[in-house]
Write a protein that holds these residues in place. Structure first.
Motif, PDB file in Angstrom:
ATOM      1  N   GLU A  25       0.806  -1.228   0.000  1.00 37.27           N
ATOM      2  CA  GLU A  25       0.000   0.000   0.000  1.00 37.27           C
ATOM      3  C   GLU A  25       0.840   1.280   0.000  1.00 37.27           C
ATOM      4  N   ILE A  26       2.072   1.205   0.499  1.00 33.27           N
ATOM      5  CA  ILE A  26       2.898   2.423   0.501  1.00 33.27           C
ATOM      6  C   ILE A  26       4.015   2.371  -0.530  1.00 33.27           C
ATOM      7  N   GLY A  27       4.039   1.315  -1.336  1.00 36.71           N
ATOM      8  CA  GLY A  27       4.987   1.245  -2.441  1.00 36.71           C
ATOM      9  C   GLY A  27       6.408   0.867  -2.055  1.00 36.71           C
ATOM     10  N   LEU A  28       6.552   0.024  -1.029  1.00 34.20           N
ATOM     11  CA  LEU A  28       7.866  -0.461  -0.621  1.00 34.20           C
ATOM     12  C   LEU A  28       7.912  -1.978  -0.760  1.00 34.20           C
ATOM     13  N   SER A  29       9.104  -2.511  -0.706  1.00 35.41           N
ATOM     14  CA  SER A  29       9.237  -3.965  -0.671  1.00 35.41           C
ATOM     15  C   SER A  29       8.967  -4.441   0.755  1.00 35.41           C
ATOM     16  N   GLN A  30       8.630  -5.710   0.884  1.00 30.93           N
ATOM     17  CA  GLN A  30       8.436  -6.295   2.212  1.00 30.93           C
ATOM     18  C   GLN A  30       9.735  -6.214   3.010  1.00 30.93           C
TER      19      GLN A  30
END
Length: 71
Positions: A25-30
């Motif tokens: 949802e925030i556009g980062l990788s896990q």
């Protein structure tokens, strides 16, 4: 102890989100979210803003994250 990671975890719990969902949802990788949660990295300002927009409902929650971020 990692105050920022703990604050994010509290807010994730309140919003019933796991790390994978938050990352998407925030556009980062896990991996990036995991590193922030564990204190191995500190988010950039733009990432902190995205976290706040997704996780914070009121000013009190925003202040909690900001205090944890600034240490």
């Amino acid at each position: 102890m990692n105050p920022l990671g703990e604050s994010i975890r509290v807010l994730m719990h309140r919003r019933a989100l796991n790390g994978a969902q938050l990352a998407q949802e925030i556009g980062l990788s896990q991996t990036s979210v995991s590193r922030i949660l564990t204190g191995h990295s500190k988010p950039k300002q733009v990432t902190l803003t995205r976290l706040m927009k997704r996780l914070c409902v009121g000013a009190d929650e925003e202040q909690m994250l900001l205090r944890a971020f600034t240490g």
